[in-house]
Write an enzyme that holds these catalytic residues in place. Sequence first.
Site, PDB file in Angstrom:
ATOM      1  N   HIS A 103       0.858  -1.186  -0.063  1.00 32.90           N
ATOM      2  CA  HIS A 103       0.064   0.126  -0.043  1.00 32.90           C
ATOM      3  C   HIS A 103       0.807   1.406   0.060  1.00 32.90           C
ATOM      4  CE1 HIS A 103      -3.810   2.122  -0.121  1.00 32.90           C
ATOM      5  NE2 HIS A 103      -4.420   1.130   0.794  1.00 32.90           N
TER       6      HIS A 103
ATOM      7  N   ASP B 142      -1.990   1.846  -4.941  1.00 37.99           N
ATOM      8  CA  ASP B 142      -3.351   2.244  -4.272  1.00 37.99           C
ATOM      9  C   ASP B 142      -4.458   1.135  -4.478  1.00 37.99           C
ATOM     10  OD1 ASP B 142      -2.219   4.764  -3.629  1.00 37.99           O
ATOM     11  OD2 ASP B 142      -2.830   5.618  -5.482  1.00 37.99           O
TER      12      ASP B 142
END
Length: 424
Positions: A396, A400
């Site tokens: 992450h 995204d």
Amino acid sequence: MPRFTFNLPDIGEGIAEAEIVAWHVKVGDMISEDQPLADMMTDKATVEMESPVSGVVTKVAGEAGDVIAIGAMLVEVEVAGEAKAETAEAAPLATEPAASIVEDENLHAPEPIFVAEVTPTSVATASAQPAAPAAETPGKVTASPAVRQRAKELGVDLTDVKAAGGHIRHADLDAFLSYGTQMGYRPVHATARRADEAVKVMGMRRRIADNMAASKRHIPHFTYVEEIDVTAIEAMRADLNANRGTKPKLTLLPMLIVAICKAIPQYPMMNARFDDDAGIVTRHGAVHLGMATQTDAGLMVPVIRDAQDRNIWQLATEITRLAEAARSGSAKSGELSGSTLTITSLGALGGITTTPVINRPEVAIIGPNKIVERPMFVGDRIEARKLMNLSISCDHRVVDGWDAASYVQALKKLIETPVLLFAD
């Protein structure tokens, strides 16, 4: 007599240390020149070290599982003759060591074990019996069909069970089981108790533990899962296999790899490696696809180089070649490193969904799950369709959620309309 010190040599790739996996000698052993001394493991492979001299072993560096620095003493040998050299270091190995792994294909589910529930009534009945329960006099046993069936399954002779009033109930059977276990009685289907076993985490298992811990410690994972209808692609695969001639038999994996590679140009952030120390993400143009493989030694990841340039038949051939190399222990270190994206699958053992751990320093890992057939609405009709959940775990920090979901949706479109896999 002179003593010869064998120091751990540089065994390639500029490593600083190696782990002792197994000793082939011990202190006091008489050894000959070229006799195996120990198996040493680097990050990628296991190397067998051989003695350059003959003599008696007087000292060893440690025990299996210990880590030894390059250049440190591995073995000390008392040699015969007038040899003057007391310390020597073997020349670096000229060839790449092979990883020794064996794939485990023998997975068996344990047989079910019946555990009797002990009720307060049964405990009281058991405690009231000073000796092993037994019928006081031979004669007719009275019990319900359910009790008789249960006793039969447990291998219990009801004439051995003592019951107040003569009619045997479940509580009486529970009491017999509870008391009988203390007296050495075991039901016929009971599994023998095994002794506790302490297993040292070492070798490849320790490498995997370290890598997985580093991945979860440094990477904030998130996992996205989508359901995909694989009915059409499975039908196409069956047709291709029926007309393959001398080509290798196709599994679903080569077709999934084609889809993975075909969708990458639109989502290049999925095929990347993140150097978090330098703060640089490298988005790779070529797809070097890691193929997670379970073995007796642990999880190995052989790499399909330039997967984007191979068709389904070439991919099937390369998958088979790498699997055979892994099983035979002939996989080279270069075939076990350098992946830019990894796929992991448990095949027929796969569950409904998985949350795979990223193969650091990559930023994504894809996990197809098992195929199940279920009823599904197709327009205004209900049809039997083959469905599969596809999991993807991403880093992450650099990927995204929207990008991961969009990439999986692109894969879904290609897989559900498989003719697109072969369209330019």
